[in-house]
Every structure is written in structure tokens, then in C-alpha cells.
Design a protein around this motif. Structure first.
Motif, PDB file in Angstrom:
ATOM      1  N   VAL A 190     -28.463  17.388  15.441  1.00  0.00           N
ATOM      2  CA  VAL A 190     -27.712  17.807  16.587  1.00  0.00           C
ATOM      3  C   VAL A 190     -27.575  16.988  17.560  1.00  0.00           C
ATOM      4  O   VAL A 190     -26.452  16.744  18.376  1.00  0.00           O
ATOM      5  N   TYR A 191     -28.713  16.614  18.020  1.00  0.00           N
ATOM      6  CA  TYR A 191     -29.147  16.006  19.469  1.00  0.00           C
ATOM      7  C   TYR A 191     -28.324  14.695  19.378  1.00  0.00           C
ATOM      8  O   TYR A 191     -27.551  14.221  20.190  1.00  0.00           O
ATOM      9  N   GLY A 192     -28.563  13.885  18.336  1.00  0.00           N
ATOM     10  CA  GLY A 192     -27.806  12.697  18.102  1.00  0.00           C
ATOM     11  C   GLY A 192     -26.402  12.650  17.948  1.00  0.00           C
ATOM     12  O   GLY A 192     -25.475  11.936  18.223  1.00  0.00           O
ATOM     13  N   SER A 193     -25.972  13.695  16.922  1.00  0.00           N
ATOM     14  CA  SER A 193     -24.530  13.906  16.707  1.00  0.00           C
ATOM     15  C   SER A 193     -23.547  14.207  17.993  1.00  0.00           C
ATOM     16  O   SER A 193     -22.590  14.072  17.903  1.00  0.00           O
ATOM     17  N   TYR A 194     -24.361  14.803  18.882  1.00  0.00           N
ATOM     18  CA  TYR A 194     -23.566  15.153  19.988  1.00  0.00           C
ATOM     19  C   TYR A 194     -22.558  14.101  20.632  1.00  0.00           C
ATOM     20  O   TYR A 194     -21.629  14.241  21.094  1.00  0.00           O
ATOM     21  N   ASN A 195     -23.171  12.558  20.915  1.00  0.00           N
ATOM     22  CA  ASN A 195     -22.610  11.618  21.293  1.00  0.00           C
ATOM     23  C   ASN A 195     -21.483  11.141  20.230  1.00  0.00           C
ATOM     24  O   ASN A 195     -20.215  10.905  20.710  1.00  0.00           O
ATOM     25  N   GLY A 196     -21.616  11.377  18.784  1.00  0.00           N
ATOM     26  CA  GLY A 196     -20.514  10.748  18.084  1.00  0.00           C
ATOM     27  C   GLY A 196     -19.342  11.917  18.060  1.00  0.00           C
ATOM     28  O   GLY A 196     -18.364  11.517  18.126  1.00  0.00           O
ATOM     29  N   VAL A 197     -19.749  13.265  18.131  1.00  0.00           N
ATOM     30  CA  VAL A 197     -18.492  14.299  18.328  1.00  0.00           C
ATOM     31  C   VAL A 197     -17.784  14.172  19.427  1.00  0.00           C
ATOM     32  O   VAL A 197     -16.565  14.206  19.641  1.00  0.00           O
ATOM     33  N   LEU A 198     -18.710  13.875  20.715  1.00  0.00           N
ATOM     34  CA  LEU A 198     -17.790  13.641  22.071  1.00  0.00           C
ATOM     35  C   LEU A 198     -16.941  12.426  21.965  1.00  0.00           C
ATOM     36  O   LEU A 198     -15.943  12.604  22.518  1.00  0.00           O
ATOM     37  N   GLY A 199     -17.677  11.305  21.414  1.00  0.00           N
ATOM     38  CA  GLY A 199     -17.006  10.128  21.507  1.00  0.00           C
ATOM     39  C   GLY A 199     -15.779  10.279  20.444  1.00  0.00           C
ATOM     40  O   GLY A 199     -14.646   9.827  20.727  1.00  0.00           O
ATOM     41  N   CYS A 200     -15.804  11.076  19.453  1.00  0.00           N
ATOM     42  CA  CYS A 200     -14.482  11.238  18.625  1.00  0.00           C
ATOM     43  C   CYS A 200     -13.472  11.946  19.151  1.00  0.00           C
ATOM     44  O   CYS A 200     -12.232  11.712  18.959  1.00  0.00           O
ATOM     45  N   ALA A 201     -13.896  13.035  19.979  1.00  0.00           N
ATOM     46  CA  ALA A 201     -13.121  13.912  20.619  1.00  0.00           C
ATOM     47  C   ALA A 201     -12.464  13.014  21.610  1.00  0.00           C
ATOM     48  O   ALA A 201     -11.071  13.269  21.486  1.00  0.00           O
ATOM     49  N   TRP A 202     -13.015  12.413  22.373  1.00  0.00           N
ATOM     50  CA  TRP A 202     -12.423  11.582  23.588  1.00  0.00           C
ATOM     51  C   TRP A 202     -11.381  10.233  22.892  1.00  0.00           C
ATOM     52  O   TRP A 202     -10.221  10.154  23.381  1.00  0.00           O
ATOM     53  N   GLY A 203     -12.089   9.814  21.932  1.00  0.00           N
ATOM     54  CA  GLY A 203     -11.366   8.865  21.354  1.00  0.00           C
ATOM     55  C   GLY A 203     -10.001   9.325  20.549  1.00  0.00           C
ATOM     56  O   GLY A 203      -9.050   8.620  20.723  1.00  0.00           O
ATOM     57  N   ALA A 204     -10.241  10.154  19.911  1.00  0.00           N
ATOM     58  CA  ALA A 204      -8.961  10.994  19.349  1.00  0.00           C
ATOM     59  C   ALA A 204      -7.768  11.341  20.242  1.00  0.00           C
ATOM     60  O   ALA A 204      -6.566  10.914  20.053  1.00  0.00           O
ATOM     61  N   LEU A 205      -8.128  11.782  21.551  1.00  0.00           N
ATOM     62  CA  LEU A 205      -7.192  12.022  22.626  1.00  0.00           C
ATOM     63  C   LEU A 205      -6.726  10.943  22.979  1.00  0.00           C
ATOM     64  O   LEU A 205      -5.460  10.705  23.382  1.00  0.00           O
ATOM     65  N   LEU A 206      -7.508   9.714  23.341  1.00  0.00           N
ATOM     66  CA  LEU A 206      -7.106   8.786  24.134  1.00  0.00           C
ATOM     67  C   LEU A 206      -6.340   8.084  23.121  1.00  0.00           C
ATOM     68  O   LEU A 206      -5.292   7.283  23.501  1.00  0.00           O
ATOM     69  N   GLY A 207      -6.523   7.747  21.893  1.00  0.00           N
ATOM     70  CA  GLY A 207      -5.757   7.179  20.659  1.00  0.00           C
ATOM     71  C   GLY A 207      -4.305   7.678  20.619  1.00  0.00           C
ATOM     72  O   GLY A 207      -3.205   6.993  20.709  1.00  0.00           O
ATOM     73  N   VAL A 208      -4.235   9.246  20.555  1.00  0.00           N
ATOM     74  CA  VAL A 208      -3.039  10.022  20.476  1.00  0.00           C
ATOM     75  C   VAL A 208      -2.084   9.710  21.555  1.00  0.00           C
ATOM     76  O   VAL A 208      -1.017   9.417  21.797  1.00  0.00           O
ATOM     77  N   LEU A 209      -2.753   9.633  22.744  1.00  0.00           N
ATOM     78  CA  LEU A 209      -2.093   9.573  24.317  1.00  0.00           C
ATOM     79  C   LEU A 209      -1.333   8.238  24.033  1.00  0.00           C
ATOM     80  O   LEU A 209      -0.313   7.774  24.647  1.00  0.00           O
ATOM     81  N   GLY A 210      -2.405   7.273  23.752  1.00  0.00           N
ATOM     82  CA  GLY A 210      -2.077   5.826  23.884  1.00  0.00           C
ATOM     83  C   GLY A 210      -0.895   5.293  22.932  1.00  0.00           C
ATOM     84  O   GLY A 210      -0.058   4.522  23.261  1.00  0.00           O
ATOM     85  N   SER A 211      -0.872   6.099  21.667  1.00  0.00           N
ATOM     86  CA  SER A 211       0.242   5.764  20.744  1.00  0.00           C
ATOM     87  C   SER A 211       1.587   6.159  21.397  1.00  0.00           C
ATOM     88  O   SER A 211       2.581   5.505  21.086  1.00  0.00           O
ATOM     89  N   PHE A 212       1.582   7.499  22.132  1.00  0.00           N
ATOM     90  CA  PHE A 212       2.735   7.819  22.332  1.00  0.00           C
ATOM     91  C   PHE A 212       3.224   6.759  23.645  1.00  0.00           C
ATOM     92  O   PHE A 212       4.543   6.737  24.066  1.00  0.00           O
TER      93      PHE A 212
END
Length: 412
Positions: free
Chosen positions: A321-343
Motif C-alpha cells: 500500500v505504501y509503495g502503490s500510493y505513488n502509482g495510484v496518485l500518478g495514474c490519477a493525475w496522468g489520466a486527468l492531464l491526458g484527458v484534458l490534454g486530448s481535448f
């Protein structure tokens, strides 16, 4: 709802300040790497989806899926071939055409083009050309008059507007294979084709009957064009239709002539997916480094937890859980920026083009002259799932190392 103990411990460790600032730096860099990898991959796939959509809906709306062209024109008894093609289960439509190369001239300006004589009523069964020409110009093509529809790129080069006259330089009838002076024909520009790409600089259209008069073919045509149910199977379908006709014909399909466009799109998509996932994988290795250092720093805490009864499974889950926190946080922000960037990417490209005064996609080179984007949510889910899986797999070995801490050695 109360969180499991492993979740509580893992999140508590992540929120706690590290005494070693180097751990915090590696943790932040791993998160940033995952954000960039996920965002860029989503934007890149959206652009590739956009190119594929434009290839299907715009390019193949003007270029027929397949053609059967006479080896020795004109094509004799093309009505038989039309009826045979129409009866094929995978053929949606068929139309005759007369095709030849020509030069169009206005003043001192000249441009080579591919001239095609079409029957507007039948052409609708094969292409959606009428959508890029306009109703008035399409109706004008129905009459057997010296009228032409030019590609907008050709018209721009010659500085020609609708309603003006241009001169066509054509091979003389029945002398296509001989050296001779061309016949000169004055025609009226009744419309412009605006497909927004390479085809605007190459194609022009006249009435089928008028083209037959120019070639002195009476009822003869160069060939017939086909529209098939599955464009990727065009080559196979066109070949099966040709087998039913006794006259020798050339078998042409968009795959043979322009299939490299589709193949290039798929190749770039595959390479981009591989490269961006490698970037995410590199960021995931930073998670490994973060966890190894964190386990080393918290060996005393781990020993105390073990003496209090924490099982190896609980410790393993806690550090995952400690290590996956960075992955979950990075995926969430990456998905948000990717969607906004696509539009927002088309507007950004348009702004850059306006600032530099130059088009980034030239219609002389590419089949479209603008940047298309099509966001597919399944791509977003697949990218996020792949990045999450990589980041979680990266936590397993360091977390397992935490279970090997021996309290007697650490607290002795």
C-alpha cells in the motif's frame, strides 16, 4: 468504514515525513514519471485514433475502396460488370468512371491533376464526395456541360474562384500512347472540393458523359469503382468481383495504393504504447528504490510491529500500500492531464500555427492538414490499468524484504 490495519499502516507511513530527504525526492520523481507516461500515452493514442477516424471517414469517403480498370480502355460492356459487382454480398455500391491525367491552366500557372469523370447519381453509392463539394456543384456535375469541380488546393495555387474559366490540357482521343499536341478545353469551375488534405491538391471531377465525349468513347468507361462492407478486406473482395468478368482488368484497392497510411498509423500506435509503458516501468523502478530505502529506514518500526503481533502478511500488504500510493496518485493525475490534454491539443496546435504563421501538417505531404483527436475511454482505462499493474508489481519484492526483518536483531 474502518480501513484494514495494513491500509492504515501503509497510508500512515506515506503521510509521515521521511528523515531522509533523498527518499522523498525519489518518491516524488516516481510519481512524476508515472504522471508524464500515462498522460503522454493517452494523448498520443487519442491522436492516432483521430488519424484513423479521418482516414476512414474523410479519406475513404473520397477515395473508393476498390477499382476495376480496363487493361486496354475503354471497358466494354461495363453494365455487366456493374450488375455482377452489385450482386456480390460484400459490395455496397458500384459506379462507372472515366479517369485520365491532365494539366489545368490559368494564365501562366499550370498544375497537374488526376481528372475523373463521374455520374453523380451513381457516385453516391461509392463515396461521400458530395459532402465535400456542396449541393450546387454536385447538381451542376449532373449535366453534360464543360464544367469542373477542382480541389481547393489546386484552386488556391491557380488563384481560381468558383464561376471562373480554366483551360484543361488533355491527351487527344485515341492517342494516349503517342506523342502529340494536347487538346485544349475551356471549362467552368462550378465548385471546389474541400476535404482538408492531400487530395485537395490532386483531384478534379467532371461529368461522366462529358468525359466520354472528350475521349470519344461513346458508352465506354475506364473502369468501375466499388464500395465494400469491410474496407480492410477490399483487396480480396475486388479480386473476387474481377473473376466474374471476361475482359482483362487491373485490380486496384485503397490498401494497395494508400494502405501505407493505415499501416503507419498502427505502427506508430504500437511503438508509442511500448515507449510510454517503458517510461512508466522506469518510474516504477523508482518505487522499488523508494521502498527499499523506506524499509531500511523503518527496520526498527517493523521490529516493534512484529513484537506487537503483526503478521508477515500484514507487513507485506502495508508496504505494498505504501509503495502503490505513488502509482495510484500518478495514474490519477496522468489520466486527468491526458484527458484534458486530448481535448485541448487541437486548440494548442492551432495557436502555435497562428503564432509561427505556418501549418504543422502540410496538405502537400499528409492526407489531412489539421491535427485530429479522438479520445476513446477504453484506451484510458487500459493505460491506467497497465500503469497501475506495473507500479504494484514493483512493490512486491521490497515489501517482502520487510517481512524478513528479525526483531531480536533490530531491538537487541
Amino acid at each position: 468504514m474502518r480501513l484494514p490495519l495494513s491500509f492504515f499502516i501503509g497510508l500512515r507511513y506515506h503521510r509521515a515525513k521521511n528523515s531522509n530527504g533523498f527518499i522523498s525526492f525519489i518518491s516524488a520523481s516516481s510519481t512524476l514519471g508515472i504522471v508524464l507516461g500515462v498522460a503522454v500515452l493517452i494523448i498520443g493514442l487519442s491522436v492516432m485514433n483521430g488519424f484513423e477516424r479521418e482516414l476512414r471517414d474523410r479519406f475513404l469517403a473520397i477515395v473508393s475502396h476498390g477499382e476495376l480498370e480496363a487493361v486496354n480502355p475503354p471497358l466494354i460492356d461495363h453494365q455487366q460488370l456493374l450488375s455482377g459487382a452489385s450482386e456480390h454480398s460484400k459490395v455496397l455500391g458500384a459506379a462507372p468512371y472515366v479517369s485520365f491525367s491532365a494539366l489545368v491552366q490559368k494564365g501562366k500557372q499550370m498544375k497537374a491533376l488526376s481528372l475523373k469523370g463521374i455520374d453523380p447519381s451513381l457516385e453516391k453509392n461509392v463515396t461521400n464526395l458530395h459532402q465535400y463539394v456542396g449541393d450546387d456543384a454536385w447538381q451542376a456535375l449532373a449535366s453534360k456541360q464543360p464544367q469542373i469541380v477542382l480541389g481547393s488546393g489546386i484552386a488556391k495555387l491557380l488563384n481560381v474562384a468558383e464561376g471562373e474559366q480554366v483551360t484543361l490540357l488533355l491527351p487527344k482521343a485515341n492517342q494516349q500512347n503517342r506523342l502529340s499536341s494536347p487538346q485544349r478545353v475551356r471549362v467552368k469551375v462550378v465548385g471546389l472540393m474541400r476535404a482538408g488534405g492531400q487530395l485537395d491538391n490532386q483531384l478534379a471531377f467532371i461529368n461522366l458523359g462529358y468525359a466520354q465525349e472528350l475521349m470519344q468513347w461513346q458508352d465506354g468507361v475506364s473502369g468501375i469503382s466499388l464500395r465494400v462492407a469491410e474496407p480492410l478486406q477490399a483487396d480480396e473482395v475486388v479480386r473476387s468481383v474481377a473473376k466474374t468478368f471476361p475482359q482483362l482488368v487491373y485490380i486496384k484497392s485503397w490498401i494497395r495504393q494508400h494502405g501505407y497510411l493505415y499501416q503507419d498509423i498502427q505502427l506508430v500506435r504500437t511503438i508509442m504504447y511500448a515507449i510510454m509503458l517503458l517510461i512508466v516501468a522506469v518510474a516504477s523502478f523508482n518505487i522499488v528504490s523508494t521502498l527499499i530505502l523506506a524499509v531500511s529506514e523503518k527496520r526498527g518500526d517493523i521490529a516493534i510491529l512484529k513484537t506487537m503481533g503483526a503478521s508477515d502478511q500484514t507487513l507485506l500488504k502495508s508496504f505494498i500500500v505504501y509503495g502503490s500510493y505513488n502509482g495510484v496518485l500518478g495514474c490519477a493525475w496522468g489520466a486527468l492531464l491526458g484527458v484534458l490534454g486530448s481535448f485541448g491539443l487541437p486548440k494548442l496546435v492551432g495557436l502555435i500555427e497562428a503564432l509561427i504563421g505556418h501549418s504543422l501538417l502540410s496538405a502537400d505531404i499528409y492526407f489531412i492538414d489539421f491535427l485530429p483527436v479522438k479520445l476513446i475511454w477504453t484506451d484510458v482505462i487500459a493505460v491506467v490499468a497497465a500503469a497501475l499493474l506495473l507500479s504494484m508489481l514493483a512493490t512486491i519484492w521490497p515489501a517482502w524484504q520487510a517481512t524478513r526483518v528479525k526483531p531480536a536483531q533490530e531491538l537487541g
